[in-house]
Design a protein around this motif. Structure first.
Motif, PDB file in Angstrom:
ATOM      1  N   VAL A 108       0.850  -1.187   0.000  1.00 48.49           N
ATOM      2  CA  VAL A 108       0.000   0.000   0.000  1.00 48.49           C
ATOM      3  C   VAL A 108       0.885   1.235   0.000  1.00 48.49           C
ATOM      4  CG1 VAL A 108      -1.910  -1.124   1.216  1.00 48.49           C
ATOM      5  CG2 VAL A 108      -0.123   0.061   2.523  1.00 48.49           C
ATOM      6  N   LEU A 109       0.288   2.352  -0.300  1.00 51.04           N
ATOM      7  CA  LEU A 109       0.961   3.639  -0.175  1.00 51.04           C
ATOM      8  C   LEU A 109       0.406   4.353   1.047  1.00 51.04           C
ATOM      9  CD1 LEU A 109       1.000   4.947  -3.860  1.00 51.04           C
ATOM     10  CD2 LEU A 109       2.926   4.003  -2.561  1.00 51.04           C
ATOM     11  N   LEU A 110       1.296   4.788   1.912  1.00 52.26           N
ATOM     12  CA  LEU A 110       0.906   5.586   3.074  1.00 52.26           C
ATOM     13  C   LEU A 110       1.411   7.005   2.853  1.00 52.26           C
ATOM     14  CD1 LEU A 110       1.004   4.737   6.794  1.00 52.26           C
ATOM     15  CD2 LEU A 110       2.308   6.723   6.016  1.00 52.26           C
ATOM     16  N   THR A 111       0.500   7.957   2.809  1.00 57.52           N
ATOM     17  CA  THR A 111       0.894   9.345   2.588  1.00 57.52           C
ATOM     18  C   THR A 111       0.817  10.141   3.890  1.00 57.52           C
ATOM     19  OG1 THR A 111      -1.368   9.947   1.936  1.00 57.52           O
ATOM     20  CG2 THR A 111       0.202   9.401   0.176  1.00 57.52           C
ATOM     21  N   VAL A 112       1.753  11.047   4.029  1.00 59.86           N
ATOM     22  CA  VAL A 112       1.772  11.996   5.140  1.00 59.86           C
ATOM     23  C   VAL A 112       1.686  13.391   4.539  1.00 59.86           C
ATOM     24  CG1 VAL A 112       3.076  12.931   7.066  1.00 59.86           C
ATOM     25  CG2 VAL A 112       3.116  10.481   6.613  1.00 59.86           C
ATOM     26  N   GLY A 113       0.579  14.066   4.786  1.00 62.20           N
ATOM     27  CA  GLY A 113       0.385  15.415   4.279  1.00 62.20           C
ATOM     28  C   GLY A 113       0.336  16.424   5.409  1.00 62.20           C
ATOM     29  N   ILE A 114       0.972  17.558   5.198  1.00 68.19           N
ATOM     30  CA  ILE A 114       1.014  18.613   6.220  1.00 68.19           C
ATOM     31  C   ILE A 114       0.433  19.886   5.622  1.00 68.19           C
ATOM     32  CG2 ILE A 114       2.465  19.921   7.820  1.00 68.19           C
ATOM     33  CD1 ILE A 114       4.562  17.755   7.576  1.00 68.19           C
ATOM     34  N   ASP A 115      -0.463  20.501   6.343  1.00 74.81           N
ATOM     35  CA  ASP A 115      -1.032  21.782   5.911  1.00 74.81           C
ATOM     36  C   ASP A 115       0.000  22.882   6.161  1.00 74.81           C
ATOM     37  OD1 ASP A 115      -2.431  24.049   5.353  1.00 74.81           O
ATOM     38  OD2 ASP A 115      -4.034  23.699   6.803  1.00 74.81           O
ATOM     39  N   LEU A 116       0.623  23.359   5.074  1.00 72.32           N
ATOM     40  CA  LEU A 116       1.676  24.370   5.191  1.00 72.32           C
ATOM     41  C   LEU A 116       1.191  25.775   4.842  1.00 72.32           C
ATOM     42  CD1 LEU A 116       4.608  22.411   3.477  1.00 72.32           C
ATOM     43  CD2 LEU A 116       4.089  22.581   5.916  1.00 72.32           C
ATOM     44  N   SER A 117      -0.112  25.965   4.825  1.00 75.80           N
ATOM     45  CA  SER A 117      -0.649  27.246   4.371  1.00 75.80           C
ATOM     46  C   SER A 117      -0.347  28.393   5.317  1.00 75.80           C
ATOM     47  CB  SER A 117      -2.166  27.127   4.180  1.00 75.80           C
ATOM     48  OG  SER A 117      -2.801  26.761   5.403  1.00 75.80           O
ATOM     49  N   THR A 118      -0.001  28.093   6.577  1.00 81.06           N
ATOM     50  CA  THR A 118       0.225  29.172   7.553  1.00 81.06           C
ATOM     51  C   THR A 118       1.693  29.538   7.717  1.00 81.06           C
ATOM     52  OG1 THR A 118       0.332  27.571   9.374  1.00 81.06           O
ATOM     53  CG2 THR A 118      -1.835  28.522   8.843  1.00 81.06           C
TER      54      THR A 118
ATOM     55  N   VAL B 274       3.814  16.667   0.771  1.00 82.49           N
ATOM     56  CA  VAL B 274       3.364  15.271   0.802  1.00 82.49           C
ATOM     57  C   VAL B 274       4.568  14.329   0.707  1.00 82.49           C
ATOM     58  CG1 VAL B 274       1.940  13.501  -0.283  1.00 82.49           C
ATOM     59  CG2 VAL B 274       1.182  15.886  -0.307  1.00 82.49           C
ATOM     60  N   ALA B 275       4.669  13.456   1.703  1.00 78.95           N
ATOM     61  CA  ALA B 275       5.644  12.359   1.662  1.00 78.95           C
ATOM     62  C   ALA B 275       4.871  11.051   1.599  1.00 78.95           C
ATOM     63  CB  ALA B 275       6.546  12.388   2.892  1.00 78.95           C
ATOM     64  N   VAL B 276       5.508  10.001   1.114  1.00 78.93           N
ATOM     65  CA  VAL B 276       4.800   8.733   0.934  1.00 78.93           C
ATOM     66  C   VAL B 276       5.718   7.582   1.297  1.00 78.93           C
ATOM     67  CG1 VAL B 276       5.463   8.496  -1.493  1.00 78.93           C
ATOM     68  CG2 VAL B 276       3.380   7.377  -0.674  1.00 78.93           C
ATOM     69  N   VAL B 277       5.101   6.505   1.787  1.00 83.63           N
ATOM     70  CA  VAL B 277       5.817   5.269   2.105  1.00 83.63           C
ATOM     71  C   VAL B 277       5.181   4.139   1.313  1.00 83.63           C
ATOM     72  CG1 VAL B 277       6.505   3.657   3.911  1.00 83.63           C
ATOM     73  CG2 VAL B 277       6.284   6.097   4.438  1.00 83.63           C
ATOM     74  N   LEU B 278       5.993   3.396   0.580  1.00 87.70           N
ATOM     75  CA  LEU B 278       5.540   2.171  -0.070  1.00 87.70           C
ATOM     76  C   LEU B 278       5.884   1.032   0.864  1.00 87.70           C
ATOM     77  CD1 LEU B 278       4.475   0.544  -2.513  1.00 87.70           C
ATOM     78  CD2 LEU B 278       6.827   0.565  -3.395  1.00 87.70           C
ATOM     79  N   THR B 279       4.861   0.399   1.438  1.00 93.56           N
ATOM     80  CA  THR B 279       5.092  -0.596   2.471  1.00 93.56           C
ATOM     81  C   THR B 279       4.159  -1.788   2.283  1.00 93.56           C
ATOM     82  OG1 THR B 279       5.125  -0.968   4.876  1.00 93.56           O
ATOM     83  CG2 THR B 279       3.477   0.556   4.034  1.00 93.56           C
ATOM     84  N   GLU B 280       4.562  -2.930   2.797  1.00 94.59           N
ATOM     85  CA  GLU B 280       3.707  -4.104   2.744  1.00 94.59           C
ATOM     86  C   GLU B 280       2.571  -3.972   3.751  1.00 94.59           C
ATOM     87  OE1 GLU B 280       5.833  -7.703   3.274  1.00 94.59           O
ATOM     88  OE2 GLU B 280       7.216  -7.356   1.608  1.00 94.59           O
ATOM     89  N   ARG B 281       1.432  -4.586   3.404  1.00 92.82           N
ATOM     90  CA  ARG B 281       0.329  -4.650   4.364  1.00 92.82           C
ATOM     91  C   ARG B 281       0.638  -5.732   5.400  1.00 92.82           C
ATOM     92  NH1 ARG B 281      -3.014  -4.427  -0.451  1.00 92.82           N
ATOM     93  NH2 ARG B 281      -3.169  -6.689  -0.334  1.00 92.82           N
ATOM     94  N   ASP B 282       0.584  -5.350   6.662  1.00 89.63           N
ATOM     95  CA  ASP B 282       0.775  -6.339   7.725  1.00 89.63           C
ATOM     96  C   ASP B 282      -0.027  -5.915   8.948  1.00 89.63           C
ATOM     97  OD1 ASP B 282       2.250  -4.392   9.184  1.00 89.63           O
ATOM     98  OD2 ASP B 282       4.120  -5.026   8.247  1.00 89.63           O
ATOM     99  N   GLY B 283       0.013  -6.735   9.977  1.00 86.03           N
ATOM    100  CA  GLY B 283      -0.792  -6.471  11.159  1.00 86.03           C
ATOM    101  C   GLY B 283      -0.363  -5.267  11.958  1.00 86.03           C
ATOM    102  N   ASN B 284       0.852  -4.776  11.725  1.00 80.96           N
ATOM    103  CA  ASN B 284       1.350  -3.626  12.490  1.00 80.96           C
ATOM    104  C   ASN B 284       1.201  -2.304  11.751  1.00 80.96           C
ATOM    105  OD1 ASN B 284       2.261  -5.200  14.700  1.00 80.96           O
ATOM    106  ND2 ASN B 284       4.115  -5.760  13.548  1.00 80.96           N
ATOM    107  N   LEU B 285       0.634  -2.343  10.548  1.00 76.50           N
ATOM    108  CA  LEU B 285       0.598  -1.133   9.736  1.00 76.50           C
ATOM    109  C   LEU B 285      -0.231  -0.033  10.384  1.00 76.50           C
ATOM    110  CD1 LEU B 285       1.450   0.311   7.199  1.00 76.50           C
ATOM    111  CD2 LEU B 285      -0.449  -0.775   5.982  1.00 76.50           C
ATOM    112  N   ALA B 286      -1.402  -0.388  10.928  1.00 80.92           N
ATOM    113  CA  ALA B 286      -2.251   0.626  11.561  1.00 80.92           C
ATOM    114  C   ALA B 286      -1.538   1.260  12.754  1.00 80.92           C
ATOM    115  CB  ALA B 286      -3.575   0.010  11.988  1.00 80.92           C
ATOM    116  N   LEU B 287      -0.837   0.437  13.526  1.00 80.33           N
ATOM    117  CA  LEU B 287      -0.123   0.950  14.696  1.00 80.33           C
ATOM    118  C   LEU B 287       0.999   1.879  14.274  1.00 80.33           C
ATOM    119  CD1 LEU B 287       0.297   0.886  17.754  1.00 80.33           C
ATOM    120  CD2 LEU B 287       1.768  -1.127  17.428  1.00 80.33           C
ATOM    121  N   ARG B 288       1.754   1.498  13.250  1.00 81.75           N
ATOM    122  CA  ARG B 288       2.855   2.341  12.784  1.00 81.75           C
ATOM    123  C   ARG B 288       2.335   3.643  12.172  1.00 81.75           C
ATOM    124  NH1 ARG B 288       6.911  -0.881   9.136  1.00 81.75           N
ATOM    125  NH2 ARG B 288       5.011  -1.860   8.350  1.00 81.75           N
TER     126      ARG B 288
END
Length: 268
Positions: A162-172, A206-220
């Motif tokens: 899956v792709l996990l994206t991290v987006g930050i509102d930099l408008s301020t 926007v940064a992104v992580v290409l990572t495998e789906r596993d049981g710890n993904l939600a926690l991470r």
């Protein structure tokens, strides 16, 4: 662009004509400024010469030669001057002065486009990391996605990433503070996703992580969100930032669709 001396020849005569044309072309090219004579000869040169001797269209052979020139490190100006040298000897066997302005514009354009295709690809291959954050580029991410899809096809199963994206509102914030926010985001992602994951920067926020789906993904994912929010809140220049958004994106069926998804996420 056609050679005047073409005609019916025996195999030996055709080979002699090819060697003669190649030699005159090389002489004209070196006289026009080809920098390294030992690097001039390529297999594609013979293909161009063979096509010229039978008065065939040179567009495709010249495009292949331009790609080979780019792959071998020849510059665009040098490549076009080389084509001009060929045009000179084909126009008049006694002439060795290359004149790029005399070459048909169509051939110059096709040669330049073919050279640029390979040159741009080489640049994309070498520039795999964004200098400030240390994250890989979107071009490298597309390459990694291609590898993931090929492995899934080989194994006969679905893509397990899956792709996990991290987006930050930099408008301020403005200027250096915007860059520092993404540097912090990159550092957090490297700490949380410290295995074989691919981390890339898709856009200014926007940064992104290409990572495998596993049981710890939600926690991470939750850990990454909390760590980044905490780091941003204690920085006096960044505490006014908007929300940090961490999202999971399932990969589509094909690599082409995944690359389109990457483009869309980068514009978010």
């Amino acid at each position: 662009m056609a050679v005047r001396e073409a005609g019916s020849r025996s195999p030996h005569g055709a080979e002699a004509a090819l060697r003669s044309l190649r030699a005159r072309w090389r002489t004209a090219s070196i006289a026009a400024g080809w920098r390294y004579p030992s690097d001039w000869a390529l297999p594609e040169v013979d293909s161009v010469c063979a096509s010229a001797l039978v008065k065939a269209d040179l567009a495709d052979p010249l495009a292949e030669l331009a790609r080979a020139r780019a792959a071998s490190g020849a510059g665009l100006d040098e490549t076009l001057t080389d084509v001009a040298a060929l045009h000179a000897v084909l126009s008049d066997p006694r002439l060795v002065a290359a004149n790029p302005d005399a070459v048909p514009a169509r051939l110059l354009r096709l040669t330049a486009l073919a050279w640029a295709d390979v040159s741009n690809l080489e640049i994309a291959r070498t520039e795999v990391r964004e200098s400030l954050t240390g994250l890989t580029t979107s071009a490298y991410l597309r390459t990694r996605l291609g590898e993931v899809y090929r492995q899934a096809a080989r194994d006969g199963g679905a893509v397990g990433h899956v792709l996990l994206t991290v987006g930050i509102d930099l408008s301020t914030v403005i200027g250096w503070s915007r860059l520092m926010a993404m540097v912090l985001a990159a550092d957090v992602l490297r700490q949380v996703f410290d295995g074989g994951e691919s981390l890339a920067l898709l856009g200014p926020s926007v940064a992104v992580v290409l990572t495998e789906r596993d049981g710890n993904l939600a926690l991470r994912s939750a850990r990454a969100r909390m760590m980044l929010a905490e780091r941003l809140s204690v920085d006096p220049q960044l505490h006014t930032l908007g929300a940090v958004e961490v999202r999971l994106h399932h990969l589509p069926e094909t690599h082409e669709q995944a690359c389109a998804l990457v483009d869309t996420l980068g514009r978010a």
